[in-house]
Design an enzyme around this catalytic site. Structure first.
Site, PDB file in Angstrom:
ATOM      1  N   TYR A   1       0.765  -1.249  -0.002  1.00 15.05           N
ATOM      2  CA  TYR A   1       0.275   0.000  -0.039  1.00 15.05           C
ATOM      3  C   TYR A   1       0.884   1.132  -0.001  1.00 15.05           C
ATOM      4  O   TYR A   1       0.628   2.160  -0.752  1.00 15.05           O
ATOM      5  CB  TYR A   1      -0.953  -0.184   1.404  1.00 15.05           C
TER       6      TYR A   1
ATOM      7  N   MET B   1     -11.542   1.172   5.875  1.00 12.02           N
ATOM      8  CA  MET B   1      -9.981   0.760   6.067  1.00 12.02           C
ATOM      9  C   MET B   1      -9.473   0.978   7.568  1.00 12.02           C
ATOM     10  O   MET B   1      -8.643   0.601   8.172  1.00 12.02           O
ATOM     11  CB  MET B   1      -9.145   1.686   5.250  1.00 12.02           C
TER      12      MET B   1
END
Length: 272
Positions: free
Chosen positions: A179, A216
């Site tokens: 990420y 998230m």
């Protein structure tokens, strides 16, 4: 913490009442990816309030009325942004329905976490996870810019907004290495595209949200988010609406000289 409705009173006065963003005699067309919830949905709602025609994409099913009760200017397409054939067909449908696309918000992104709420590090990440994260977070935005930019160039007007992350700007230990690297690369993509497309009437800018309430951030332990609040000068997590407000300014004529910029929406948690 204040709710989303509380933040709406701070909206930048972008348009006069009843005014819409027009291209000739029709509202401009905006495409927002990852729009089923969180930042993407908030951006789509804000753009709809501004009078745009909104195309919303997500890998999950969603309803047009989640963006606006008046659904006449909303087109929902269930799309996996890594399925490039499906993307091409969906773009063709948009153009057939409404014409050229003027605004692109590359928001779709993934951040895989393990049971402890953290992403895989350098010593743990599997090749398949790395490839998938990079494809969603970096390759798909690049391919979408490539496919949509010709519409904007033909109009001599376009806005591309890429959603990166504070994790791309500073040390980050909660998200995984895939990420962090993919979002850092988005900054490079934005700079390159801003340089190439700027002379053709298209601006490319990046939003780097800090800790924003979303699926998230909901998967981590409460004490993790509490620690972020304590370190943030404004003493709260951000909301999707905070990011949407920033995005809505970038698409205005007042922002026409902003190109290749990175706007940190993080309450002061990171100050370059």
């Amino acid at each position: 913490m204040e709710g989303a409705d509380e933040h709406r009173r701070f909206n930048f006065p972008l348009l006069k009442q009843g005014q819409t963003m027009q291209l000739n005699d029709s509202p401009r067309v905006a495409l927002v990816t990852g729009a089923a919830g969180g930042i993407g949905l908030a951006v789509a709602r804000r753009f709809s309030e501004m009078g745009l025609r909104i195309c919303v994409w997500d890998a999950h099913a969603m309803q047009a009325d989640s963006v606006n009760a008046d659904t006449r200017n909303i087109l929902v397409q269930k799309i996996d942004v890594t399925d490039y054939r499906a993307v091409t067909l969906a773009l063709a449908e948009i153009r057939e329905t409404w014409g050229a696309i003027s605004i692109l918000v590359n928001n779709a992104g993934i951040s895989p976490k393990s049971a402890d709420g953290k992403g895989a590090g350098v010593l743990q990440v599997e090749p398949e996870q790395w490839r998938h994260v990079v494809e969603v977070n970096l390759t798909a935005p690049m391919m979408l810019i490539q496919q949509v930019a010709p519409d904007m160039i033909a109009q001599r007007w376009g806005r591309v907004i890429n959603i990166a992350s504070q994790a791309a700007r500073t040390r980050a230990s909660v998200p995984g290495v895939a990420y962090v690297c993919s979002k850092t690369a988005v900054l490079g993509l934005s700079r390159y595209a801003a340089d190439e497309l700027g002379p053709l009437g298209v601006t490319v800018n990046t939003l780097a949200p800090g800790r924003i309430t979303s699926p998230m951030t909901d998967v981590v332990k409460p004490e993790v988010n509490a620690a972020f609040v304590e370190r943030t000068p404004v003493r709260r997590l951000g909301t999707p609406e905070d990011v949407a407000t920033a995005a809505s300014f970038y698409i205005t004529e007042q922002a026409s000289f902003l190109n290749g910029t990175v706007l940190d929406v993080n309450g002061g948690l990171y100050m370059p």
